[in-house]
Write a protein that holds these residues in place. Sequence first.
Motif, short mmCIF file in Angstrom:
data_model
loop_
_atom_site.label_atom_id
_atom_site.label_comp_id
_atom_site.label_asym_id
_atom_site.label_seq_id
_atom_site.Cartn_x
_atom_site.Cartn_y
_atom_site.Cartn_z
N LEU A 1 0.83 -1.20 0.00
CA LEU A 1 0.00 0.00 0.00
C LEU A 1 0.86 1.25 0.00
CD1 LEU A 1 -2.91 1.01 0.08
CD2 LEU A 1 -2.74 1.03 2.57
N THR A 2 1.93 1.25 0.80
CA THR A 2 2.85 2.39 0.84
C THR A 2 3.52 2.59 -0.51
OG1 THR A 2 3.25 1.97 3.19
CG2 THR A 2 4.83 3.37 2.05
N ALA A 3 3.97 1.49 -1.13
CA ALA A 3 4.62 1.59 -2.44
C ALA A 3 3.64 2.10 -3.50
CB ALA A 3 5.17 0.22 -2.85
N LEU A 4 2.39 1.65 -3.45
CA LEU A 4 1.39 2.12 -4.41
C LEU A 4 1.12 3.62 -4.24
CD1 LEU A 4 -0.71 1.46 -6.62
CD2 LEU A 4 -2.35 1.06 -4.75
N ILE A 5 1.01 4.06 -3.02
CA ILE A 5 0.77 5.48 -2.75
C ILE A 5 1.96 6.32 -3.22
CG2 ILE A 5 0.53 7.19 -0.89
CD1 ILE A 5 -1.20 5.07 0.58
N LEU A 6 3.18 5.88 -2.91
CA LEU A 6 4.38 6.60 -3.36
C LEU A 6 4.48 6.65 -4.88
CD1 LEU A 6 7.08 5.47 -0.79
CD2 LEU A 6 6.07 7.74 -1.03
N LEU A 7 4.13 5.55 -5.54
CA LEU A 7 4.16 5.51 -7.00
C LEU A 7 3.15 6.48 -7.59
CD1 LEU A 7 5.43 4.02 -9.44
CD2 LEU A 7 3.48 2.47 -9.34
N CYS A 8 1.95 6.51 -7.03
CA CYS A 8 0.93 7.45 -7.51
C CYS A 8 1.35 8.90 -7.28
CB CYS A 8 -0.42 7.17 -6.84
SG CYS A 8 -1.17 5.63 -7.36
N ILE A 9 1.91 9.19 -6.11
CA ILE A 9 2.38 10.55 -5.82
C ILE A 9 3.50 10.94 -6.79
CG2 ILE A 9 3.65 11.93 -4.11
CD1 ILE A 9 2.01 10.49 -1.95
N THR A 10 4.40 10.01 -7.07
CA THR A 10 5.50 10.29 -8.00
C THR A 10 4.97 10.59 -9.39
OG1 THR A 10 6.94 8.81 -6.75
CG2 THR A 10 7.63 9.36 -8.99
#
Length: 162
Positions: A28-37
């Motif tokens: 979930l953290t990786a998905l959120i960071l990817l979307c923010i990026t």
Amino acid sequence: MVKNRPTRVMISSLRMIKREFLKDKWALTALILLCITFVTIFIWALFLDTDKVMTVSVLQQYDRPGTNGMILGADQGGRDVLSMLILGARNSITIGFAVTLMMLVIGILFGVIAGYYGGLVDNLMMRFLDFMMTLPMLLLIIVIVSIIPHYTMMTFVGYNAL
């Protein structure tokens, strides 16, 4: 009698994916960071002037990070490394998504036609695909780019989809 069974199966599958993502905090953290990026790259690229970013300034050659407003410094041509990184990431992401969507549509159409007609049509289509898969794509892309003198991102996506 069950109505709309495929829709119910798809909704339950999406719920299962959501539940698994919520259980795995790292994913979930990786998905959120990817979307923010991705959002940051596309929004930041809107405010960049491509001509100004690509202008060569020999006087600012190899500027240190933080000087002249360049957060990551300058390259050998005096261009802002961060701005070029943002533009390159935007182009790479756009080309990747565009080619993926085009291949999805072409693959589905190709498969539907081959499956519907079957027999000789299916056999000819599969032999054509076998031939296309034997070609080294990187070499083919280099040849296409060298043949076309002025290409844009969209012409590259179109030729890359072939």
